[in-house]
Write an enzyme that holds these catalytic residues in place. Structure first.
Site, mmCIF file in Angstrom:
data_model
loop_
_atom_site.group_PDB
_atom_site.id
_atom_site.type_symbol
_atom_site.label_atom_id
_atom_site.label_comp_id
_atom_site.label_asym_id
_atom_site.label_seq_id
_atom_site.Cartn_x
_atom_site.Cartn_y
_atom_site.Cartn_z
ATOM 1 N N ASP A 1 0.745 -1.080 -0.007
ATOM 2 C CA ASP A 1 0.041 -0.015 -0.153
ATOM 3 C C ASP A 1 0.957 1.262 -0.011
ATOM 4 O O ASP A 1 1.680 1.287 0.841
ATOM 5 C CB ASP A 1 -0.950 -0.131 1.319
ATOM 6 C CG ASP A 1 -1.889 0.923 1.238
ATOM 7 O OD1 ASP A 1 -2.230 1.551 0.245
ATOM 8 O OD2 ASP A 1 -2.564 1.329 2.184
ATOM 9 N N TYR B 1 1.320 5.638 -0.522
ATOM 10 C CA TYR B 1 0.803 6.840 0.105
ATOM 11 C C TYR B 1 0.851 8.230 -0.645
ATOM 12 O O TYR B 1 1.649 9.004 -0.493
ATOM 13 C CB TYR B 1 1.712 6.780 1.133
ATOM 14 C CG TYR B 1 1.322 7.803 2.636
ATOM 15 C CD1 TYR B 1 -0.042 7.801 3.011
ATOM 16 C CD2 TYR B 1 2.265 8.554 3.153
ATOM 17 C CE1 TYR B 1 -0.275 8.433 4.340
ATOM 18 C CE2 TYR B 1 1.921 9.500 4.324
ATOM 19 C CZ TYR B 1 0.732 9.485 4.853
ATOM 20 O OH TYR B 1 0.431 10.109 5.979
ATOM 21 N N HIS C 1 -3.534 13.935 0.816
ATOM 22 C CA HIS C 1 -3.814 12.944 2.232
ATOM 23 C C HIS C 1 -2.701 13.098 2.991
ATOM 24 O O HIS C 1 -2.990 13.399 4.469
ATOM 25 C CB HIS C 1 -4.144 11.773 1.547
ATOM 26 C CG HIS C 1 -4.327 10.560 2.689
ATOM 27 N ND1 HIS C 1 -5.340 10.745 3.570
ATOM 28 C CD2 HIS C 1 -3.392 9.406 3.094
ATOM 29 C CE1 HIS C 1 -5.280 9.428 4.231
ATOM 30 N NE2 HIS C 1 -4.158 8.972 3.802
ATOM 31 N N GLU D 1 -10.382 3.973 3.621
ATOM 32 C CA GLU D 1 -9.532 4.801 2.804
ATOM 33 C C GLU D 1 -9.793 4.342 1.095
ATOM 34 O O GLU D 1 -9.970 3.279 0.747
ATOM 35 C CB GLU D 1 -7.974 4.673 2.846
ATOM 36 C CG GLU D 1 -7.674 4.860 4.388
ATOM 37 C CD GLU D 1 -6.124 4.985 4.682
ATOM 38 O OE1 GLU D 1 -5.319 4.225 3.965
ATOM 39 O OE2 GLU D 1 -5.854 5.729 5.449
ATOM 40 N N GLU E 1 -9.277 4.149 -2.469
ATOM 41 C CA GLU E 1 -7.807 3.897 -3.124
ATOM 42 C C GLU E 1 -7.890 3.201 -4.530
ATOM 43 O O GLU E 1 -9.366 2.582 -4.433
ATOM 44 C CB GLU E 1 -6.837 3.210 -2.288
ATOM 45 C CG GLU E 1 -6.883 3.588 -0.850
ATOM 46 C CD GLU E 1 -5.549 3.206 -0.178
ATOM 47 O OE1 GLU E 1 -4.545 2.481 -0.718
ATOM 48 O OE2 GLU E 1 -5.432 3.194 1.150
ATOM 49 N N ASP F 1 -9.286 0.512 1.909
ATOM 50 C CA ASP F 1 -8.214 0.038 2.954
ATOM 51 C C ASP F 1 -8.877 0.341 4.231
ATOM 52 O O ASP F 1 -8.549 1.502 5.015
ATOM 53 C CB ASP F 1 -6.960 0.803 2.441
ATOM 54 C CG ASP F 1 -5.834 0.734 3.864
ATOM 55 O OD1 ASP F 1 -5.951 -0.486 4.522
ATOM 56 O OD2 ASP F 1 -4.981 1.519 4.093
ATOM 57 N N ARG G 1 -8.196 3.664 13.213
ATOM 58 C CA ARG G 1 -7.193 4.771 13.619
ATOM 59 C C ARG G 1 -6.756 4.797 14.915
ATOM 60 O O ARG G 1 -5.525 5.163 15.056
ATOM 61 C CB ARG G 1 -7.562 5.876 13.233
ATOM 62 C CG ARG G 1 -8.439 6.482 12.117
ATOM 63 C CD ARG G 1 -7.408 6.227 11.051
ATOM 64 N NE ARG G 1 -7.849 6.659 9.376
ATOM 65 C CZ ARG G 1 -7.199 6.355 8.571
ATOM 66 N NH1 ARG G 1 -5.972 5.830 8.499
ATOM 67 N NH2 ARG G 1 -7.817 6.636 7.345
ATOM 68 N N GLN H 1 -4.040 2.087 14.939
ATOM 69 C CA GLN H 1 -2.809 2.539 14.178
ATOM 70 C C GLN H 1 -2.154 3.695 14.957
ATOM 71 O O GLN H 1 -0.710 3.485 14.820
ATOM 72 C CB GLN H 1 -3.436 3.172 12.855
ATOM 73 C CG GLN H 1 -2.602 3.759 11.729
ATOM 74 C CD GLN H 1 -3.146 4.367 10.749
ATOM 75 O OE1 GLN H 1 -4.528 4.453 10.406
ATOM 76 N NE2 GLN H 1 -2.390 5.040 9.684
ATOM 77 N N LYS I 1 -4.533 -2.038 10.155
ATOM 78 C CA LYS I 1 -4.793 -2.100 8.564
ATOM 79 C C LYS I 1 -5.083 -3.600 8.110
ATOM 80 O O LYS I 1 -5.713 -3.667 7.319
ATOM 81 C CB LYS I 1 -3.601 -1.655 7.950
ATOM 82 C CG LYS I 1 -3.469 -0.114 8.168
ATOM 83 C CD LYS I 1 -4.302 0.703 7.205
ATOM 84 C CE LYS I 1 -3.621 2.298 7.348
ATOM 85 N NZ LYS I 1 -4.378 3.216 6.204
ATOM 86 N N THR J 1 -9.197 -5.734 3.797
ATOM 87 C CA THR J 1 -9.043 -4.698 2.632
ATOM 88 C C THR J 1 -10.143 -5.147 1.688
ATOM 89 O O THR J 1 -9.732 -6.519 1.162
ATOM 90 C CB THR J 1 -7.563 -4.588 2.164
ATOM 91 O OG1 THR J 1 -6.718 -4.173 3.133
ATOM 92 C CG2 THR J 1 -7.558 -3.626 1.058
ATOM 93 N N THR K 1 -4.684 6.546 0.140
ATOM 94 C CA THR K 1 -5.915 7.292 -0.089
ATOM 95 C C THR K 1 -5.929 8.327 -0.940
ATOM 96 O O THR K 1 -5.000 9.332 -1.191
ATOM 97 C CB THR K 1 -6.151 7.837 1.428
ATOM 98 O OG1 THR K 1 -6.061 6.796 2.369
ATOM 99 C CG2 THR K 1 -7.778 8.691 1.382
ATOM 100 N N GLU L 1 -9.938 12.497 7.606
ATOM 101 C CA GLU L 1 -9.824 13.697 7.096
ATOM 102 C C GLU L 1 -11.248 14.597 6.867
ATOM 103 O O GLU L 1 -11.146 15.652 7.222
ATOM 104 C CB GLU L 1 -9.262 13.669 5.734
ATOM 105 C CG GLU L 1 -7.646 13.439 5.526
ATOM 106 C CD GLU L 1 -7.327 13.044 4.176
ATOM 107 O OE1 GLU L 1 -6.797 14.072 3.473
ATOM 108 O OE2 GLU L 1 -7.388 11.774 3.519
HETATM 109 CA CA CA Z 1 -3.892 3.138 2.627
#
Ligand code: CA
Length: 410
Positions: A116, A118, A123, A189, A191, A223, A227, A230, A243, A247, A341, A355
């Site tokens: 994954d 970024y 983001h 997320e 993606e 994803d 939080r 994480q 995570k 998925t 994301t 976000e």
């Molecule tokens: Ca992700």
């Protein structure tokens, strides 16, 4: 024009032709191609035509077809376009079309390795501000390399699979010690997932110019992210259990060939990246520094809460694949890498609830009047996406759906 007489604005028209794995009652999963509201049974129609290649489509995943590489993918697309447009094939093809509403879809690939990335500057900047308010939002490496981590291939699930709320360790900043329990900050997320084909040899990087040989197609990818788990676990080695519980991916793999008209220049890279990441010429002389014009829609319990667009992404898929192998790591058929994301500059283009709710401080109001910051049990999230196609057509990626189920009680 296809003899199926589809409306010109159909999202699964003749320019799309995505691959998936399907079964009908009492039959084994095999490869199919979506055309309009039907699924074409690929091994059946290929066998009827006496093609040896029918065998790779008899498999319960796209992996054997992915292993064949770029020339086979191109030949298959050409053949499919021919039999679906030339009326003389109608009699031979029509018996092998199944109504999409009557088939069961399966995970399209047997996921080999999963990474994954970024790749959205917006983001990464927003998350940096939320998770590390006292430092620069972007880490010093961010504009020099596409940051990524290895995820868990075995928990990639098909759209429609329920998501059980994960439990784990979490520690609010104000608490003295961590506690164990169900995640209270469960997020999504939005993606784009890239499906990789062909193979490379250990020690031999895939150069930017050769990435077209390996990039087969894309899926919508969610994803799911806890939080609170994480935030406590990610320093210093990155995401882990927050995570890896699940998925989700959409069932139809839209090929990079179907996305040729969606290619657009990247938003711009400053500073210029190192040589191996610098956009050069790929297949047919096309630039490898391309973005993709793909519109997303994120729906939460029936209310559209965000409309991200992939065009805002900083790093190109070709750069991500070149970076992923620059140390000599191999690629295998069925590898999957995700973009990270997809968030744009405006609030309504943010691709996750962290976000959108600014870490829970700004609740989102849904159409039924209820308010949300993170996911509650029973909530359903649907992601949909469409890309620019040739001559004003739209290419549908379908949808990626998941519903949250309560944490397991021990
Ligand atoms: Ca992700």
């Amino acid at each position: 024009m296809t003899w199926l007489n589809l409306p010109s604005d159909h999202l699964f028209g003749i320019e799309n032709l995505p691959y998936g794995v399907f079964s009908t009652a009492g039959t084994s999963p095999r490869v199919g191609v979506r055309i309009g509201d039907a699924v074409l049974d690929l091994p059946a129609v290929a066998e009827a035509a006496g093609m040896e290649s029918a065998a790779v489509w008899r498999a319960g995943s796209l992996n054997p077809f992915l292993a064949e590489g770029r020339s086979a993918w191109r030949a298959a697309r050409e053949w499919l376009t021919g039999i679906l447009t030339d009326d003389s094939h109608r009699g031979a093809v029509e018996p092998h079309l199944h109504d999409v509403a009557g088939v069961t879809m399966h995970l399209p690939i047997e996921v080999a390795d999963y990474v994954d990335f970024y790749a959205s500057e917006h983001h990464a900047t927003n998350v940096g501000r939320i998770f590390r308010p006292d430092s620069e939002p972007l880490t010093p490496n961010w504009k020099h390399l596409p940051i990524g981590y290895h995820g868990r291939a075995g928990t990639i699930v098909l759209s429609g699979t329920d998501i059980v709320r994960p439990s784990g360790q979490r520690k609010p900043p104000t608490a003295d010690a961590p506690t164990f329990g169900p995640s209270a900050r469960l997020d999504i997320e939005a993606e784009l997932g890239f499906v990789v084909g062909g193979a490379s040899r250990l020690g031999e990087p895939v150069a930017l110019a050769d990435t077209d040989e390996h990039l087969f197609g894309v899926v919508i990818l969610n994803d799911w992210s806890a939080r609170d788990i994480q935030a406590w676990e990610y320093v210093p080695l990155g995401p882990f259990l927050g995570k890896s519980f699940a998925t989700s991916i959409s069932p139809w793999v839209v090929t990079m060939d179907a996305l040729r008209a969606a290619r657009i220049p990247l938003p711009g890279q400053d500073p210029e990246p190192l040589e191996y990441l610098r956009g050069g010429e790929g297949e047919d002389g096309a630039s490898t520094a391309y973005g993709l014009d793909i519109d997303y829609e994120v729906e939460w319990n029936g209310t559209v809460v965000a409309r991200p667009n992939y065009r805002d992404m900083y790093w190109s898929p070709a750069q991500m694949l070149a970076h992923l192998t620059v140390n000599g790591a191999t690629v295998r058929p069925g590898d999957l890498f995700a973009s990270g994301t997809i968030s744009g500059p405006e609030k309504d283009t943010r691709g996750c609830f962290l976000e959108l709710s600014w870490s829970g401080q700004e609740p989102i109001t849904l159409a039924d009047g209820s308010q949300r910051t993170f996911l509650e049990d029973g909530d359903t999230v649907v992601m949909r996406a469409t890309a620019t196609g040739p001559d004003g057509a739209r290419i549908g990626l379908g949808e990626c759906v998941g519903t949250i189920r309560p944490a397991r009680q021990e």
